[in-house]
Design a protein around this motif. Structure first.
Motif, PDB file in Angstrom:
ATOM      1  N   CYS A   5       0.801  -1.120   0.006  1.00  0.00           N
ATOM      2  CA  CYS A   5       0.104  -0.113  -0.090  1.00  0.00           C
ATOM      3  C   CYS A   5       0.728   1.332   0.026  1.00  0.00           C
ATOM      4  CB  CYS A   5      -0.703   0.016   1.256  1.00  0.00           C
ATOM      5  SG  CYS A   5      -2.066   1.250   1.225  1.00  0.00           S
ATOM      6  N   PRO A   6       1.458   1.731  -1.058  1.00  0.00           N
ATOM      7  CA  PRO A   6       2.253   2.514  -0.957  1.00  0.00           C
ATOM      8  C   PRO A   6       1.678   3.979  -0.971  1.00  0.00           C
ATOM      9  CG  PRO A   6       2.182   1.727  -3.401  1.00  0.00           C
ATOM     10  CD  PRO A   6       1.414   0.761  -2.512  1.00  0.00           C
ATOM     11  N   MET A   7       0.403   4.067  -1.029  1.00  0.00           N
ATOM     12  CA  MET A   7      -0.137   5.496  -0.970  1.00  0.00           C
ATOM     13  C   MET A   7      -0.139   5.917   0.415  1.00  0.00           C
ATOM     14  SD  MET A   7      -1.278   6.125  -3.881  1.00  0.00           S
ATOM     15  CE  MET A   7      -2.309   7.250  -3.722  1.00  0.00           C
ATOM     16  N   THR A  14       1.584   5.773   4.730  1.00  0.00           N
ATOM     17  CA  THR A  14       2.870   5.488   5.436  1.00  0.00           C
ATOM     18  C   THR A  14       2.365   4.623   6.558  1.00  0.00           C
ATOM     19  OG1 THR A  14       2.721   7.308   6.851  1.00  0.00           O
ATOM     20  CG2 THR A  14       3.998   7.493   4.819  1.00  0.00           C
TER      21      THR A  14
END
Lengths: 793, 125
Positions: free
Chosen positions: B9-11, B13
């Motif tokens: 889930c790079p969207m 942090t």
């Protein structure tokens, strides 16, 4: 994916309305308070980057459509779509997707067309299924767009868009559309002919059509259902015509219809859309039932009438169940049954010379048959119930003697020892059934008159089998008609109870009074009847009672007057009975004598030939008076009898008739010279010494229970009409007193309304009563308006 | 529902995702949300106490939470966090808003005056 859109955290900038540029502008105002870490509003992406993302998505979609989705990363695709929409490229994404889908549809369409002559339906169904699966996945990755962009722009959602494209390009392609419809219809037709078909394929196809309408069933209806209904209509129309032409059996036809209906229902539930069920049923109802219902009901030798004749309740029930479905179906049945019933009823009431009990019994049996029919075949349907009731009302009243016959029937059941008397446990339900018939009578006052007469005879002659049953019957009448109807009847019963008490008291009185003149010479009992209650037959004449009887009566009279000084007692000789001990001393006719000689002499009933024979005769009072005359003289003429006894002529004739008109010589008590049928005043009477009977006690008095002769009936009718006049007048006065002023028509209506539970007065009769009352100044015409009447206080 | 698969889930942090997961865990037994009525009045004063405490974080975190909730389609979290921000705006004058969110005023003096005059009629006297 090469570069990601940078989400610089620390860039100071403005949160503006639009995607205005100004990313990363300068370090000047470095507003980095710790609590105010503002994120940069996503800056616009460059054109190239956008296309890159879009291409990736496009390829992914195509892979999905080729069923190659296993290598794709859901999260990545979802994120890409999200990014595009966030950066305001929703429109590009949406229209791009639609184009990709449409492109793919072209391929699908070609595949479908190729299969037109070979496994068409299976191919179409499987391609449809694949398309659905693909669209679901495409929708999932484009979910963000669905949620945000699509809603804002009021566009169809991704999935629905996929449906629409499929519909427009594939299913609504002219060749495909027509071929699909024909295939489906042909399969249905084959199944109707009895072949078995691939039902699941039709099911899938119909399902597809339903879904392609998006939120409505329009596609299904247009592309299939309408044609299906039309084909069905034509099919069933001709099938029913052919069937009826070949087979003339109503019940067979009905069974066939039922099975077809079950089949179609099952078909609709199984593989068509549920909404088709009511529509196809409606078609069947119209073509198979409505169009032919009259034919099958009226069919010769198998229609409703023949079913009724044979009491085929099962078949009637099937017919009812079927015809219930359509408007007017039931009405045709009620009409038919009504006609049949009226015919049957008329036959019963029209038969001349029928015995009253047979007449009433036939009516009761018919009523029982109807109840049975209602319960078993017609579900106690209210319409039938009402129709049957009105039919009964119609024909029961066709014969004016119905009230009399009903009363006679009940009389027979309530009389002790009569042939038709009912067993204890049967009597109550039987009386209830009689009440049902009673309700149909329109001339209830005529019934009342006869019932009173018959009840009086039963009570006086001590013939009722049970007091309780009498009371029960009266209370049933009371429940039906109110106390006014039954108050006199109850009075009659009460008189009986009181009289019994009186007789006991009289006995005590006599034994107490002891000596002088208290000796009772003959055994007798008296019944005291209150005048108002009993049917009027008061005779004022002074019949010459024999001395013994006269003395006894005087004794009682004294006793009664000592108890009730204000009353008046009048002896009614026409109502009493007497037991006489009679001795006949002549030889019986020869035939008899030979018999008697063979009997052993020890039995009490055997009498020696030529010896005196003693009998006890049970006779009416008049007959007693007549017979006792023969103690004084052996031969008397009619004239003389009249003079001596003072009995009215008609009664005397009747009394004598019972004594001397028997056919066989040994049955006669008196001989009449000459032996004519009529009794004239010069006829001579002598004791018939040849009288013989095996019994010791013989009844001569008529025991009642006979229907009236024509003249008697006319007399009763006159009395009834008289009473009715009074009742009408009473009603008029009652109404006028309450209303004071009333119009003519309204008065007539009110009078009819008030009296209809007893009889139905004609307007002319009411009119003549009104005039009568006006003559006697009870009411008058209003001064203002001739059509109004006024009450005169 | 058990977690079955891992996905990247790079969207967002890790710290933010942790917060999001914490919120979801706390609210996991919530009844499904009622269909939103378009015409229903929208309120910002109905944030549950726990959520209020939960969202007492710095603005940056708050905005990150909003973005994450938006991306992951978590309506409940999205609603309460947006309402929180709305409450931060309510009742403030333009200048105060700018101060709260550190927004640079990009109107010139004349433009500012014009806008103020045009909207004078809204202000309470």
């Amino acid at each position: 994916v090469a570069a990601r859109p940078s989400m610089n955290r620390n860039a100071p900038n403005a949160i503006g309305g639009g995607a205005s540029g100004g990313g990363g502008s300068g370090g000047g105002s470095n507003n980095s308070y710790s609590k105010m870490r503002i994120k940069a509003f996503p800056m616009s992406m460059d054109e190239r980057y956008v296309n890159q993302i879009w291409d990736q998505l496009k390829r992914a979609i195509q892979e999905i459509q080729k069923k190659n989705n296993s290598g794709l990363s859901f999260e990545e695709l979802y994120r890409n779509a999200y990014t595009l929409v966030l950066h305001k490229y929703g429109e590009k994404l949406y229209s791009g997707t639609r184009d990709v889908v449409a492109e793919h549809m072209a391929k699908i369409k070609d595949d479908v067309l190729a299969s037109v002559n070979n496994v068409f339906l299976a191919t179409l169904n499987s391609l449809w299924k694949d398309h659905q699966t693909a669209m679901v996945m495409i929708r999932d990755i484009l979910m963000y767009m669905d949620r945000v962009y699509v809603n804002q722009q009021n566009l169809p959602s991704v999935y629905n868009m996929g449906l629409t494209v499929f519909k427009e390009q594939v299913v609504r392609h002219p060749v495909v559309c027509e071929h699909l419809r024909n295939t489906l219809l042909e399969m249905v037709a084959r199944e109707r002919r009895g072949e078995s078909i691939a039902r699941s394929q039709i099911k899938d196809a119909c399902n597809m059509l339903c879904q392609l309408g998006v939120d409505s069933l329009q596609v299904y209806e247009e592309d299939f259902e309408q044609a299906f209904l039309k084909q069905s209509r034509d099919f069933y129309r001709s099938e029913s015509d052919d069937f009826l032409a070949e087979n003339c059996s109503a019940s067979l036809y009905i069974k066939k219809v039922e099975s077809r209906m079950a089949e179609e229902m099952e078909r609709a539930r199984h593989y068509l859309d549920r909404s088709t069920e009511p529509k196809i049923i409606a078609v069947l109802e119209e073509e198979l039932i409505s169009r032919h219902m009259r034919t099958i009901v009226e069919m010769e030798s198998s229609g409703l009438v023949s079913m009724l004749r044979a009491d085929k309740h099962e078949d009637i029930h099937c017919m009812y169940r079927l015809l219930q479905r359509v408007p007017d179906g039931v009405k045709i049945m009620t009409d038919c049954i009504s006609t049949y019933l009226r015919e049957q009823g008329k036959a019963i009431v029209a038969e001349e010379n029928r015995e009253p009990s047979a007449y009433v019994q036939a009516l009761l049996d018919l009523r029982d048959r109807c109840d049975c029919l209602l319960a078993q075949a017609l579900n106690r349907d209210r319409l039938f119930k009402q129709q049957i009731s009105s039919d009964f009302e119609y024909f029961v009243n066709l014969n004016v003697r119905s009230p009399e016959y009903l009363s006679l029937f009940i009389d027979e059941k309530l009389r002790r020892g009569s042939r038709g008397a009912a067993a204890d446990n049967e009597i109550e339900p039987l009386l209830d059934k009689c009440m049902v018939l009673f309700r149909y009578l329109q001339e209830k006052d005529v019934f009342e008159k006869y019932y009173k007469q018959h009840l009086a005879k039963r009570l006086i002659l001590n013939k009722s089998s049970s007091d309780d049953t009498e009371k029960s019957m009266i209370s049933k009448l009371k429940a039906e008609c109110g106390c006014q109807f039954t108050s006199k009847l109850e009075g009659m019963l009460k008189d009986m109870t009181v009289s019994n008490m009186l007789n006991e008291e009289f006995g005590n009185y006599l034994s107490q009074a002891g000596g002088a003149g208290a000796q009772r010479s003959i055994d007798f009992g008296l019944r005291v009847l209150t005048t108002g209650f009993w049917p009027t037959q008061t005779t004022q004449n002074k019949v010459a009672l024999p001395d013994e009887a006269r003395q006894a009566y005087d004794q009682f009279h004294r006793f009664y007057m000592s108890k009730h000084s204000g009353r008046q007692l009048t002896l009614q000789p026409n109502m009493g009975t007497a037991d006489l001990s009679a001795t006949f001393s002549g030889a019986p006719p020869s035939g008899r004598g030979a018999e008697a000689a063979d009997e052993p002499s020890s039995t009490s009933n055997s009498l020696a030939v030529g010896a005196r024979r003693r009998y006890i005769l049970s006779v009416s009072t008049y007959q007693m008076v007549v017979l006792l005359q023969f103690n004084r003289r052996p031969k008397i003429t009619f004239e003389q009898l009249q003079a001596e006894t003072n009995i009215p002529e008609k009664d005397l004739q009747r009394a004598l008739g019972a004594l001397c008109m028997q056919k066989m010589a040994s049955q006669r008590f008196l001989n009449k010279e000459p032996r004519t049928k009529e009794i004239s005043s010069t006829d001579e009477f002598t004791v018939n010494d040849a009288f013989y009977s095996r019994h010791v006690k013989i009844k001569v008095a008529p025991s009642g229970g006979v229907k009236e002769t024509e003249p008697e009936r006319r007399e009763t009718r006159i009395k009834v009409d008289e009473d009715r006049k009074y009742e009408i007048e009473a009603a008029i006065v009652r109404i006028m007193k309450a209303r004071q002023t009333l119009s003519h028509n309204y008065l007539i209506a009110q009078v009819i309304e008030q009296l209809k539970s007893r009889f139905t007065p004609t307007p002319q009769a009411i009119k003549s009563r009104i005039e009568h009352l006006m003559d006697r100044d009870y009411i008058k015409r209003s001064d203002q308006d001739r059509h109004y009447y006024q009450y005169v206080a | 529902m058990k977690a079955t698969k891992k996905f990247p889930c790079p969207m967002s942090t890790p710290p933010i995702l942790k917060k999001v997961i914490a919120w979801c865990t706390y609210h996991k037994d919530d009844p499904p949300p009622v269909e939103e009525d378009e015409y229903k009045e929208r309120r910002t004063d109905d944030i549950p106490t726990w959520d209020q405490e939960f969202l007492k974080v710095d603005q940056g975190t708050l905005f990150e939470i909003i973005l994450a909730a938006n991306y992951l389609d978590i309506k409940g979290l999205l609603d309460v966090s947006c309402k929180t921000v709305a409450n931060m705006i309510k009742g403030k004058s333009p200048e105060e808003i700018r101060k709260t969110f550190n927004i640079k005023c990009d109107f010139s003096a004349e433009e500012l005056e014009r806008v103020r005059r045009e909207n004078e009629w809204c202000e309470e006297k």
